[in-house]
Design an enzyme around this catalytic site. Structure first.
Site, PDB file in Angstrom:
ATOM      1  N   ASP A  61      34.937  21.865  56.329  1.00 53.82           N
ATOM      2  CA  ASP A  61      35.827  22.683  55.489  1.00 53.82           C
ATOM      3  C   ASP A  61      36.282  23.941  56.236  1.00 53.82           C
ATOM      4  O   ASP A  61      37.419  24.386  56.095  1.00 53.82           O
ATOM      5  CB  ASP A  61      35.139  23.085  54.176  1.00 53.82           C
ATOM      6  CG  ASP A  61      35.221  21.979  53.107  1.00 53.82           C
ATOM      7  OD1 ASP A  61      35.368  20.808  53.493  1.00 53.82           O
ATOM      8  OD2 ASP A  61      35.139  22.293  51.908  1.00 53.82           O
ATOM      9  N   TYR A  84      20.749  16.081  51.649  1.00 51.58           N
ATOM     10  CA  TYR A  84      21.433  15.323  50.595  1.00 51.58           C
ATOM     11  C   TYR A  84      20.575  14.192  50.044  1.00 51.58           C
ATOM     12  O   TYR A  84      21.058  13.134  49.699  1.00 51.58           O
ATOM     13  CB  TYR A  84      22.777  14.782  51.131  1.00 51.58           C
ATOM     14  CG  TYR A  84      23.801  15.877  51.288  1.00 51.58           C
ATOM     15  CD1 TYR A  84      23.603  16.896  52.204  1.00 51.58           C
ATOM     16  CD2 TYR A  84      24.946  15.906  50.518  1.00 51.58           C
ATOM     17  CE1 TYR A  84      24.511  17.917  52.351  1.00 51.58           C
ATOM     18  CE2 TYR A  84      25.872  16.926  50.659  1.00 51.58           C
ATOM     19  CZ  TYR A  84      25.648  17.924  51.580  1.00 51.58           C
ATOM     20  OH  TYR A  84      26.567  18.939  51.721  1.00 51.58           O
ATOM     21  N   LYS A 123      20.231  24.156  63.855  1.00 50.57           N
ATOM     22  CA  LYS A 123      19.580  25.447  63.624  1.00 50.57           C
ATOM     23  C   LYS A 123      18.114  25.315  64.032  1.00 50.57           C
ATOM     24  O   LYS A 123      17.197  25.635  63.265  1.00 50.57           O
ATOM     25  CB  LYS A 123      19.738  25.815  62.133  1.00 50.57           C
ATOM     26  CG  LYS A 123      19.327  27.230  61.779  1.00 50.57           C
ATOM     27  CD  LYS A 123      20.321  28.285  62.204  1.00 50.57           C
ATOM     28  CE  LYS A 123      19.790  29.663  61.896  1.00 50.57           C
ATOM     29  NZ  LYS A 123      20.595  30.736  62.497  1.00 50.57           N
ATOM     30  N   ASP A 150      29.208  19.028  56.381  1.00 46.71           N
ATOM     31  CA  ASP A 150      29.996  19.196  55.160  1.00 46.71           C
ATOM     32  C   ASP A 150      30.673  20.567  55.178  1.00 46.71           C
ATOM     33  O   ASP A 150      31.884  20.697  54.970  1.00 46.71           O
ATOM     34  CB  ASP A 150      29.050  19.075  53.949  1.00 46.71           C
ATOM     35  CG  ASP A 150      29.803  18.942  52.637  1.00 46.71           C
ATOM     36  OD1 ASP A 150      31.046  18.823  52.673  1.00 46.71           O
ATOM     37  OD2 ASP A 150      29.157  18.960  51.580  1.00 46.71           O
ATOM     38  N   ASP A 157      25.464  28.805  62.725  1.00 46.41           N
ATOM     39  CA  ASP A 157      26.134  30.024  62.256  1.00 46.41           C
ATOM     40  C   ASP A 157      27.223  30.468  63.239  1.00 46.41           C
ATOM     41  O   ASP A 157      28.360  30.770  62.838  1.00 46.41           O
ATOM     42  CB  ASP A 157      25.129  31.161  61.969  1.00 46.41           C
ATOM     43  CG  ASP A 157      23.950  31.178  62.938  1.00 46.41           C
ATOM     44  OD1 ASP A 157      23.958  30.388  63.907  1.00 46.41           O
ATOM     45  OD2 ASP A 157      23.035  31.991  62.739  1.00 46.41           O
TER      46      ASP A 157
END
Ligand code: ATP
Length: 334
Positions: free
Chosen positions: A230, A122, A168, A226, A202
């Site tokens: 969700d 970001y 990751k 982020d 993942d």
């Protein structure tokens, strides 16, 4: 009196913020609300999506309640949300996700996401060249340390048992590798009372849908946090259920995790729960803990009594649901 900066913003932002302010007013008279402009609506009025006066007010107030802004496609505009996070040094994004209503076919969830809020992908630093675009992804030891410390401190103060570092690092060996090694170091020194776990991003997404009970507190980098919050919100019923707090050493801004949802804006159907719960998080932060607990209880009791919002198949729009929560708070106070 605590001064609260209120930033309704765009789309459903003003609708859900109005609900949360009504609920806050029903539970305490310790707050003074001061409104300011942000987002496309501010641009239309004063030519900036993040006016200086808004930043000044954010700095002066004790905390802030923010709705949502509609993202601009213009490369010239820095996101007003990224701007206030940076200017106020709101380095931690705290996103608790919990069931307030039991939905058929969905597992129970009670997960707290702690998301690094200042760097990662970001940075909005994207450079074109003749072949495409390169985006700068930044991971520093200092930012990793302070977010992991925040997660440890939060977990200890809130009787949480384990922290899972989501990353990751099998692919992003240097950057995510740094984040994971900071996590291991700090958990071994400052977080010894807590269980330290690790999960690739993942498979973490899959588990947040299938077996969310495997998670307690999650600490992760900006983009993963982020997206995963969700995913977790979906397990709890949808984006209308996930509140969020942007926290720094001095300042704080509370908001729903969802965006401006233009598809439902102006229809009075948005679920205000996430913003009402963001208001409760703000009260906790301001040490008005009883009042925060009363709001959560009123929301739970509203759902338990079968007053469901439209996003989960109920009949209540934004105002109808809010009225039920406010009525319960007033009844409790009388
Ligand atoms: P933005 O670009 O501002 O992030 P968006 O529309 O891409 O906005 P969200 O606002 O997060 O993303 O919402 C995605 C979808 O989820 C919306 O289109 C809407 O249908 C649904 N949604 C989001 N928030 C709510 C809510 N509070 N109540 C009901 N549905 C919601």
């Amino acid at each position: 009196m605590k001064r609260i900066c209120v930033l309704p913003g765009d789309g459903i932002g003003p609708e859900v913020v109005e609900s949360a302010v009504a609920v806050l007013k029903a539970v305490t008279d310790e707050l003074e609300f001061e409104y300011a402009e942000i987002g496309q609506s501010a641009f239309g009025k004063v030519g900036s999506t993040m006016p200086d006066e808004t930043l000044d007010l954010l700095r002066k107030c004790d905390s802030a309640l923010f709705g949502a802004v509609t993202s601009s496609d213009s490369m010239a505009d820095a996101s007003p949300v990224l701007r206030f996070r940076k200017e106020l040094d709101l380095f931690a994004n705290l996103r608790p996700v919990k069931n307030y209503v039991k939905l058929a076919g969905r597992p129970s969830i009670d997960v707290v996401m702690v998301r690094e809020n200042t760097e990662g992908l970001y940075t909005q630093n994207e450079q074109y060249d003749d072949k495409g675009v390169t985006t700068l992804r930044r991971v520093t030891r200092a930012a990793s340390e302070r977010i992991v410390r925040f997660a440890i401190d939060y977990s200890l103060k809130n009787a949480r048992k384990s922290i899972c570092c989501v990353h990751k690092s099998n692919v992003l060996r240097a950057s995510d590798g740094l984040f994971v090694s900071v996590f291991r170091e700090l958990m071994a020194s400052e977080g010894r009372e807590l269980e330290a776990r690790e999960q690739l991003v993942d498979s973490a997404a899959m588990k947040l849908v299938n077996s969310p009970h495997e998670f307690d507190v999650v600490v992760t980098l900006n983009l993963y946090g982020d997206i995963l919050s969700d995913v977790a919100a979906g397990t709890a019923g949808g984006l209308g259920f996930a509140p969020s707090g942007n926290l720094g050493k001095v300042h704080s801004v509370f908001e729903p995790a969802h965006g401006s949802a233009l598809d439902i804006a102006g229809k009075a159907v948005a679920n205000p729960t996430a913003t009402i719960l963001a208001g409760a998080m703000m009260l906790d932060h301001l040490k008005l803990r009883n009042e925060a607990a009363m709001i959560r209880q009123a929301v739970k009791s509203t759902y338990d009594s079968g007053h469901l919002t439209m996003d989960i198949g109920g009949r209540h729009g934004t105002k109808g649901f809010t009225e039920h929560v406010v009525r319960r708070l007033k009844r409790g106070a009388s």
